[in-house]
Scaffold this active site. Structure first.
Site, short mmCIF file in Angstrom:
data_model
loop_
_atom_site.label_atom_id
_atom_site.label_comp_id
_atom_site.label_asym_id
_atom_site.label_seq_id
_atom_site.Cartn_x
_atom_site.Cartn_y
_atom_site.Cartn_z
NE ARG A 160 1.76 -4.22 11.05
CZ ARG A 160 2.95 -4.09 10.41
NH1 ARG A 160 4.34 -4.56 10.80
NH2 ARG A 160 2.79 -3.24 9.33
CE LYS A 163 -2.13 -0.92 3.90
NZ LYS A 163 -1.66 -2.23 4.02
NE ARG A 213 7.10 -3.05 5.96
CZ ARG A 213 5.91 -2.77 5.73
NH1 ARG A 213 5.29 -3.08 4.70
NH2 ARG A 213 4.93 -2.47 6.93
NE ARG A 261 5.99 0.35 10.03
CZ ARG A 261 4.65 0.15 9.38
NH1 ARG A 261 4.51 0.40 8.20
NH2 ARG A 261 3.71 -0.53 10.06
NE ARG A 266 -4.62 -1.13 9.78
CZ ARG A 266 -3.43 -0.56 9.21
NH1 ARG A 266 -3.41 0.82 8.77
NH2 ARG A 266 -2.42 -1.12 9.19
P1 AMP Z 1 0.63 0.61 9.10
O1 AMP Z 1 1.37 1.88 8.68
O2 AMP Z 1 -0.51 1.03 8.29
O3 AMP Z 1 0.91 -0.68 8.74
O4 AMP Z 1 0.13 0.96 10.49
C1 AMP Z 1 0.92 0.64 11.57
C2 AMP Z 1 0.12 0.60 12.89
O5 AMP Z 1 -0.75 1.71 13.28
C3 AMP Z 1 -1.01 -0.47 12.76
O6 AMP Z 1 -0.52 -2.08 12.79
C4 AMP Z 1 -1.84 -0.06 13.92
O7 AMP Z 1 -1.73 -0.31 15.15
C5 AMP Z 1 -2.05 1.25 13.58
N1 AMP Z 1 -2.97 1.95 12.80
C6 AMP Z 1 -2.56 2.48 11.35
N2 AMP Z 1 -3.68 2.92 10.82
C7 AMP Z 1 -4.76 2.38 11.59
C8 AMP Z 1 -6.21 2.65 11.33
N3 AMP Z 1 -6.77 3.10 10.25
N4 AMP Z 1 -7.11 2.07 12.31
C9 AMP Z 1 -6.50 1.53 13.72
N5 AMP Z 1 -5.05 1.31 13.62
C10 AMP Z 1 -4.24 1.88 12.79
#
Ligand code: AMP
Length: 225
Positions: free
Chosen positions: A179, A20, A134, A168, A95
Site C-alpha cells: 500500500r 486520514k 490498529r 482490517r 488516489r
Molecule cells: P483505505 O481504507 O483508504 O486505506 O483503502 C483500503 C484499500 O481500498 C486500498 O488499499 C485500495 O485497495 C482501496 N481503495 C480505497 N480508496 C481507493 C481509491 N480512491 N482508489 C483506488 N483504490 C482505493
C-alpha cells in the site's frame, strides 16, 4: 461560507497510517462535515457482495489500487445522498490523477470546487508499525492501537462501551508495504498537482492526534470564513 456559498470540499492526502481516517472523524464531529472514505465504501461493497465488491476484494487484499472505474462508481452513488450537502472530507480519494480529474468534473456539475487538499506529512518507516497494530470498535468505529492508543478499560470501547473490536484484513505488515508503494507511485504525484493549483496545505502528522487536529481545524475555519 466557502466558494460561492457552496459546501466545503476538503481532501486528505497521505499514506496508509498517516491518520486520514482518525482526523476525518474528528473534523466530522467538530464541523458537521461528512467523512467520505472510499476505503470504507469499498469494504462495504465487499461485505455486501455487490459486483463492484467482488471485483475489488482481491485487489484490496493485495494492497493495490482498485480501478478508477469501480471507485468512481461507488463514490458517485454516495455523493448522490442528501447528507453530503453539509460539506465533505474526502479520505483516501482521489488516489490517482485520473480520479482527481474526475472529481473536478463531478464537482463542476454541482458548481462546487475543492477548497483545500491537505497533505498529512509522515515518515514511511513509522507507518508499518502504526497500521499493523490498529483496530476499531465494531460498534462505533472508534480507532485504537495495540501500542499507542489502548482503551482505558481493557476490551471496552472508551466511546460507546462496545466490547467487539475488528481489524482490517489489509492491515498487516506485508500488505502495508504494497500500500505504501502504491501511494508513492500513484498518489504522491497529486501533491504537486494540488500545489500547482495553489490548493495544497501541508501538515506535519507525526505528532499528537490533538495537535494535528487543531492544525486541520485552523484550515477548515479559514475555508469556512
Ligand atoms: P483505505 O481504507 O483508504 O486505506 O483503502 C483500503 C484499500 O481500498 C486500498 O488499499 C485500495 O485497495 C482501496 N481503495 C480505497 N480508496 C481507493 C481509491 N480512491 N482508489 C483506488 N483504490 C482505493
Amino acid at each position: 461560507m466557502s466558494e460561492a456559498n457552496t459546501p466545503p470540499v476538503l481532501i486528505l492526502l497521505g499514506p496508509p497510517g498517516a491518520g486520514k481516517g482518525t482526523q476525518a472523524r474528528i473534523l466530522e464531529e467538530r464541523f458537521g462535515l461528512v467523512q467520505l472514505s472510499t476505503g470504507d465504501l469499498l469494504r462495504g461493497a465487499v461485505a455486501a457482495g455487490t459486483e463492484a465488491g467482488k471485483k475489488a476484494k482481491a485487489v484490496m487484499e493485495a494492497g493495490e489500487l482498485v480501478s478508477d472505474e469501480i471507485v468512481l462508481a461507488v463514490l458517485h452513488d454516495r455523493l448522490a445522498e442528501p447528507d453530503v450537502g453539509k460539506g465533505v472530507i474526502l479520505d483516501g480519494f482521489p488516489r490517482t490523477t485520473g480520479q482527481a480529474e474526475a472529481l473536478d468534473t463531478m464537482l463542476a456539475d454541482t458548481g462546487q470546487k475543492i477548497n483545500a487538499a491537505i497533505s498529512l506529512e509522515v515518515e514511511d518507516e513509522a507507518m508499518v508499525e502504526r497500521v499493523s497494530g490498529r483496530y476499531t470498535c465494531a460498534n462505533c468505529g472508534e480507532g485504537y492501537h495495540d501500542t499507542f492508543k489502548k482503551p482505558e478499560v481493557d476490551g471496552v470501547c472508551d466511546k460507546c462501551g462496545g466490547t467487539e473490536f475488528k481489524r482490517r484484513a489489509d492491515d498487516n505488515a506485508e500488505t502495508v508495504r504494497s500500500r505504501l508503494s502504491a501511494y508513492h507511485e500513484q498518489t504522491a504525484p497529486l501533491i504537486d498537482f494540488y500545489k500547482s493549483r495553489g490548493q495544497l496545505k501541508e501538515v506535519d502528522a507525526m505528532g499528537e492526534i490533538d495537535a494535528i487536529s487543531d492544525a486541520l481545524a485552523g484550515i477548515v475555519e479559514k475555508v469556512q470564513a
